[in-house]
Scaffold this motif. Sequence first.
Motif, PDB file in Angstrom:
ATOM      1  N   SER A  16      15.239   2.439  -8.820  1.00 31.28           N
ATOM      2  CA  SER A  16      15.816   1.101  -8.897  1.00 31.28           C
ATOM      3  C   SER A  16      15.472   0.338  -7.629  1.00 31.28           C
ATOM      4  CB  SER A  16      17.336   1.182  -9.067  1.00 31.28           C
ATOM      5  OG  SER A  16      17.928   1.752  -7.910  1.00 31.28           O
ATOM      6  N   LEU A  17      15.449  -0.980  -7.693  1.00 31.47           N
ATOM      7  CA  LEU A  17      15.054  -1.790  -6.537  1.00 31.47           C
ATOM      8  C   LEU A  17      15.937  -1.505  -5.324  1.00 31.47           C
ATOM      9  CD1 LEU A  17      14.226  -5.241  -8.184  1.00 31.47           C
ATOM     10  CD2 LEU A  17      12.636  -3.515  -7.336  1.00 31.47           C
ATOM     11  N   SER A  18      17.198  -1.222  -5.578  1.00 28.85           N
ATOM     12  CA  SER A  18      18.122  -0.978  -4.467  1.00 28.85           C
ATOM     13  C   SER A  18      17.829   0.335  -3.748  1.00 28.85           C
ATOM     14  CB  SER A  18      19.562  -0.968  -4.981  1.00 28.85           C
ATOM     15  OG  SER A  18      19.730   0.053  -5.959  1.00 28.85           O
ATOM     16  N   SER A  19      17.030   1.210  -4.371  1.00 33.30           N
ATOM     17  CA  SER A  19      16.750   2.505  -3.744  1.00 33.30           C
ATOM     18  C   SER A  19      15.596   2.435  -2.749  1.00 33.30           C
ATOM     19  CB  SER A  19      16.438   3.558  -4.815  1.00 33.30           C
ATOM     20  OG  SER A  19      15.170   3.319  -5.403  1.00 33.30           O
ATOM     21  N   TYR A  20      14.922   1.299  -2.673  1.00 36.16           N
ATOM     22  CA  TYR A  20      13.829   1.142  -1.709  1.00 36.16           C
ATOM     23  C   TYR A  20      14.411   0.710  -0.373  1.00 36.16           C
ATOM     24  CZ  TYR A  20      10.573   1.587  -5.585  1.00 36.16           C
ATOM     25  OH  TYR A  20       9.867   2.058  -6.652  1.00 36.16           O
ATOM     26  N   GLU A  21      14.488   1.667   0.535  1.00 36.43           N
ATOM     27  CA  GLU A  21      15.135   1.427   1.832  1.00 36.43           C
ATOM     28  C   GLU A  21      14.123   0.945   2.865  1.00 36.43           C
ATOM     29  OE1 GLU A  21      17.552   3.946   5.306  1.00 36.43           O
ATOM     30  OE2 GLU A  21      16.771   4.960   3.510  1.00 36.43           O
ATOM     31  N   HIS A  22      14.471  -0.109   3.558  1.00 38.74           N
ATOM     32  CA  HIS A  22      13.631  -0.613   4.656  1.00 38.74           C
ATOM     33  C   HIS A  22      13.802   0.327   5.848  1.00 38.74           C
ATOM     34  CE1 HIS A  22      13.257  -3.747   8.113  1.00 38.74           C
ATOM     35  NE2 HIS A  22      12.129  -3.082   7.945  1.00 38.74           N
ATOM     36  N   SER A  54       0.842  -1.192   0.000  1.00 40.85           N
ATOM     37  CA  SER A  54       0.000   0.000   0.000  1.00 40.85           C
ATOM     38  C   SER A  54       0.879   1.245   0.000  1.00 40.85           C
ATOM     39  CB  SER A  54      -0.908   0.012   1.233  1.00 40.85           C
ATOM     40  OG  SER A  54      -1.849  -1.029   1.158  1.00 40.85           O
ATOM     41  N   LEU A  55       0.569   2.161  -0.909  1.00 37.23           N
ATOM     42  CA  LEU A  55       1.326   3.402  -1.009  1.00 37.23           C
ATOM     43  C   LEU A  55       0.920   4.351   0.121  1.00 37.23           C
ATOM     44  CD1 LEU A  55       3.226   5.306  -2.597  1.00 37.23           C
ATOM     45  CD2 LEU A  55       1.221   5.994  -3.950  1.00 37.23           C
ATOM     46  N   MET A  56       1.913   4.958   0.744  1.00 33.71           N
ATOM     47  CA  MET A  56       1.694   5.985   1.760  1.00 33.71           C
ATOM     48  C   MET A  56       2.591   7.167   1.413  1.00 33.71           C
ATOM     49  SD  MET A  56       2.042   5.644   5.916  1.00 33.71           S
ATOM     50  CE  MET A  56       3.830   5.387   5.892  1.00 33.71           C
ATOM     51  N   SER A 112       7.547   9.093  -0.806  1.00 32.47           N
ATOM     52  CA  SER A 112       6.717   7.905  -1.062  1.00 32.47           C
ATOM     53  C   SER A 112       7.212   6.725  -0.237  1.00 32.47           C
ATOM     54  CB  SER A 112       6.748   7.554  -2.552  1.00 32.47           C
ATOM     55  OG  SER A 112       6.139   8.573  -3.316  1.00 32.47           O
ATOM     56  N   PHE A 113       6.275   6.107   0.442  1.00 28.43           N
ATOM     57  CA  PHE A 113       6.566   4.905   1.232  1.00 28.43           C
ATOM     58  C   PHE A 113       5.654   3.772   0.758  1.00 28.43           C
ATOM     59  CE2 PHE A 113       7.610   8.518   3.882  1.00 28.43           C
ATOM     60  CZ  PHE A 113       8.822   8.166   4.456  1.00 28.43           C
ATOM     61  N   PHE A 114       6.165   2.558   0.839  1.00 27.21           N
ATOM     62  CA  PHE A 114       5.365   1.383   0.509  1.00 27.21           C
ATOM     63  C   PHE A 114       5.269   0.500   1.744  1.00 27.21           C
ATOM     64  CE2 PHE A 114       6.581   2.971  -3.581  1.00 27.21           C
ATOM     65  CZ  PHE A 114       5.485   2.697  -4.390  1.00 27.21           C
ATOM     66  N   VAL A 115       4.029   0.128   2.099  1.00 31.75           N
ATOM     67  CA  VAL A 115       3.772  -0.597   3.341  1.00 31.75           C
ATOM     68  C   VAL A 115       3.277  -2.000   3.007  1.00 31.75           C
ATOM     69  CG1 VAL A 115       2.614  -0.509   5.572  1.00 31.75           C
ATOM     70  CG2 VAL A 115       3.032   1.620   4.301  1.00 31.75           C
ATOM     71  N   GLU A 116       3.905  -3.006   3.593  1.00 36.97           N
ATOM     72  CA  GLU A 116       3.461  -4.385   3.386  1.00 36.97           C
ATOM     73  C   GLU A 116       3.049  -5.005   4.714  1.00 36.97           C
ATOM     74  OE1 GLU A 116       6.450  -7.026   1.901  1.00 36.97           O
ATOM     75  OE2 GLU A 116       7.886  -6.564   3.479  1.00 36.97           O
ATOM     76  N   GLY A 117       2.024  -5.822   4.676  1.00 38.00           N
ATOM     77  CA  GLY A 117       1.584  -6.534   5.867  1.00 38.00           C
ATOM     78  C   GLY A 117       2.415  -7.786   6.088  1.00 38.00           C
ATOM     79  N   ARG A 167       5.932  -3.796   7.485  1.00 37.93           N
ATOM     80  CA  ARG A 167       7.268  -3.336   7.097  1.00 37.93           C
ATOM     81  C   ARG A 167       7.069  -2.179   6.124  1.00 37.93           C
ATOM     82  NH1 ARG A 167       9.340  -7.896   5.239  1.00 37.93           N
ATOM     83  NH2 ARG A 167      10.308  -8.558   7.193  1.00 37.93           N
ATOM     84  N   VAL A 168       7.897  -1.136   6.267  1.00 37.23           N
ATOM     85  CA  VAL A 168       7.751   0.068   5.441  1.00 37.23           C
ATOM     86  C   VAL A 168       9.047   0.320   4.690  1.00 37.23           C
ATOM     87  CG1 VAL A 168       7.254   2.537   5.431  1.00 37.23           C
ATOM     88  CG2 VAL A 168       6.121   1.047   7.099  1.00 37.23           C
ATOM     89  N   PHE A 169       8.905   0.618   3.386  1.00 41.61           N
ATOM     90  CA  PHE A 169      10.048   0.950   2.537  1.00 41.61           C
ATOM     91  C   PHE A 169       9.912   2.396   2.052  1.00 41.61           C
ATOM     92  CE2 PHE A 169       9.353  -3.612   2.115  1.00 41.61           C
ATOM     93  CZ  PHE A 169      10.624  -4.114   2.350  1.00 41.61           C
ATOM     94  N   HIS A 170      11.042   3.091   1.974  1.00 41.39           N
ATOM     95  CA  HIS A 170      11.081   4.477   1.511  1.00 41.39           C
ATOM     96  C   HIS A 170      11.837   4.535   0.196  1.00 41.39           C
ATOM     97  CE1 HIS A 170      12.489   8.899   2.187  1.00 41.39           C
ATOM     98  NE2 HIS A 170      11.407   8.847   1.439  1.00 41.39           N
ATOM     99  N   VAL A 171      11.251   5.252  -0.760  1.00 41.54           N
ATOM    100  CA  VAL A 171      11.913   5.407  -2.048  1.00 41.54           C
ATOM    101  C   VAL A 171      12.946   6.512  -1.924  1.00 41.54           C
ATOM    102  CG1 VAL A 171      11.597   5.796  -4.505  1.00 41.54           C
ATOM    103  CG2 VAL A 171       9.754   4.769  -3.163  1.00 41.54           C
ATOM    104  N   ASN A 172      14.192   6.155  -1.993  1.00 40.41           N
ATOM    105  CA  ASN A 172      15.275   7.137  -1.909  1.00 40.41           C
ATOM    106  C   ASN A 172      15.918   7.301  -3.272  1.00 40.41           C
ATOM    107  OD1 ASN A 172      15.389   8.069   0.779  1.00 40.41           O
ATOM    108  ND2 ASN A 172      16.232   6.112   1.446  1.00 40.41           N
ATOM    109  N   GLY A 173      15.886   8.488  -3.799  1.00 42.07           N
ATOM    110  CA  GLY A 173      16.562   8.754  -5.073  1.00 42.07           C
ATOM    111  C   GLY A 173      15.790   8.175  -6.236  1.00 42.07           C
TER     112      GLY A 173
END
Length: 666
Positions: free
Chosen positions: A222-228, A182-184, A249-254, A213-219
């Motif tokens: 690319s897949l490596s730019s999604y920081e946990h 889910s996008l946050m 932009s953050f991506f949230v997974e259950g 778990r939440v990932f932040h899009v940095n820069g």
Amino acid sequence: MTAKQRVIRVSTEQPTYAVTVLGTEISIDVNGFIPRGATSFDVRGTSGLRVYVIYNPKLVTKPIGAVRWPLNSEVEVIVASNDPSSVVNDNKVRVSYYGPTGETLIANAWLYLTCMAISLDADTSRTGVVESTANNKTKWTWGPHGEGAILLVNCDRDGPSSGNLDNAYPSVRSYEDLQDMSLMILSTQGPAGVFDSHKLLLHISMFDAGKVRVFHVNGNTSLSSYEHVLGSDKLSYAVKRSDGKARHSFFVEGLAFPDADFAGLVSLNATLLEQPSQDLPATPVFTDTVVFRVAPWLMTPNTLKPVEMFVCSIVRGQNTNQKFLEAIKILAKEANCKLTICPEVENRGDRWIQDEMEFGYVEAPHKSFPVVFDSPRNRGLKEFPFKMILGPDFGYVTREPKNGRISSLDSFGNLDISPPVTVKGKEYPLGRILIGSSFPGSGTRRMAKVVRDFLYAQKVQSPVELYSDWLTVGHVDEFLTFVPAPDRKGFRLLLASPLACLKLFKEKQKEGYGGAALFEGLGRVGRITLDEILADEYLRSDSRYVQSCIDWNRNILKRELGLSERDIVDIPQLFTLEHSSATALFPDMVNMLVLGKRLGIPKPFGPIIHGRCCLEEEVCRLLEPLGLTCTFIDDFFSYHVLSGEVHCGTNVCREPFSFHWWNILP
């Protein structure tokens, strides 16, 4: 809508500087530092502010003419900003203190305000789009007019085929993986200089951290730019400062489904902290919160369209099922349903694929995918759901008792679900789960607590417990099933009925066919004539007992599903008692496969009268007027003699409901 945020004290000795957030209010304490001789005040603000006074008219008289308010604890000054600031301290509030006459200015107190726009947003309107205008993000409400964001358990495997569930890894493994999240969005607007003395923190409570778990899009993307950035070992994350308007932009997974110890709600927070000096701890200025509900695992009833059918191939041993497979292939083709055959090298001789797993799905406004629930029975098919079904957009979940103790009632032939029903005005638009259990006060077999707890915790398909322990195997699919119908509630409940069977046999006997026999032509099985069946006192006694057990369940089903007798069809079936538990005498016809309007029914090998099995003829008479096509499949030596039937040996993944679970009023 604005909400009171905090109190700010002003002083005539030196200016006060503060940061406020758009959409909130501040209360100015004008009574904290009253200069000597002052008895009244007035207050003015620059054009970017709204300044007004709240007072108790019973205790305070509103001034007339020159606006001089008495210095009184019942008078409160409220300030709110109209827009984000363009530079630091661009908004001002002046509090002027006056003497007893109201004419003499004694002193001024100045407040310099910088306004930031800060908003943490998700799809709280459930449209599939993140909106920044949501007012109530801190509460999750049910129903078609409800609000609140939804989170999927990221339990499929979009990454490498040899891996675990996607949410087992603290990284984004593929771009497809992001679609299950889910996008946050965290939005900020205001002067960058605010962050010289403030910082923005994304955080989660320790109680919720293990569920998401939440990932932040940095820069770049690319897949490596999604920081946990948030999870069980990461409770907070300092958002990097940026100039002017920013959108993070953050991506949230259950990570976990609702369960006995988890109601399914998770809160994520963004807090602006004031930290004027590294030597001092930070203090909160503002917090925005988004509440997510983790989507439940949902079961699908027989009335939903079949998508894919699963069956095992058994080629070794005395009880091969190749003839059975040929009949299943024809039925699947006629029903336009994909068929997947699990070879013996994968099923390891375990043909009971219905018992091993139950198909369901998860749904959010932006995404839906099927999820297989793996039972704890752990026999030959133990590895099949995880190794062969888990994959891209096909999730997996299981529950295992910690003590390892399971019974036959933990197999998923003992798990079913009704079509949608209405009971005494209460709607169950996603049906109700049916679980077989032991009779009150008798028996020791029950579905494992961890499995039952999981099913109850999903909340939207409120389970009903039935009595199935009277059966040797003990599964609800041995005495009930649902088939689609064009009228009334859109379905019929089929119940096995010994009395209906004895009634049919008596009618045939009176017509002069007492010598007609069960199991004619089966060779290895001795034939039993109608005369012998009807003269057997033990069989009649067994039938009365079995009928009383089924009638107990009949009453529960009528009460809990809101059914009448017209919604129920009695399917003739006899059982015999062995060691005080019941087993079907001939192939159990309610244990059928439902593929739309096509039914795969165990061939009962009943008495042949006028060239036709009278049991098959009776079932066709009962079901064909509903628009159903009855195909009788020989499963006698491949399943029946092993204590199972067609339904036990097949499994069907179906389309999801068109009704969205979040629109329920539980």
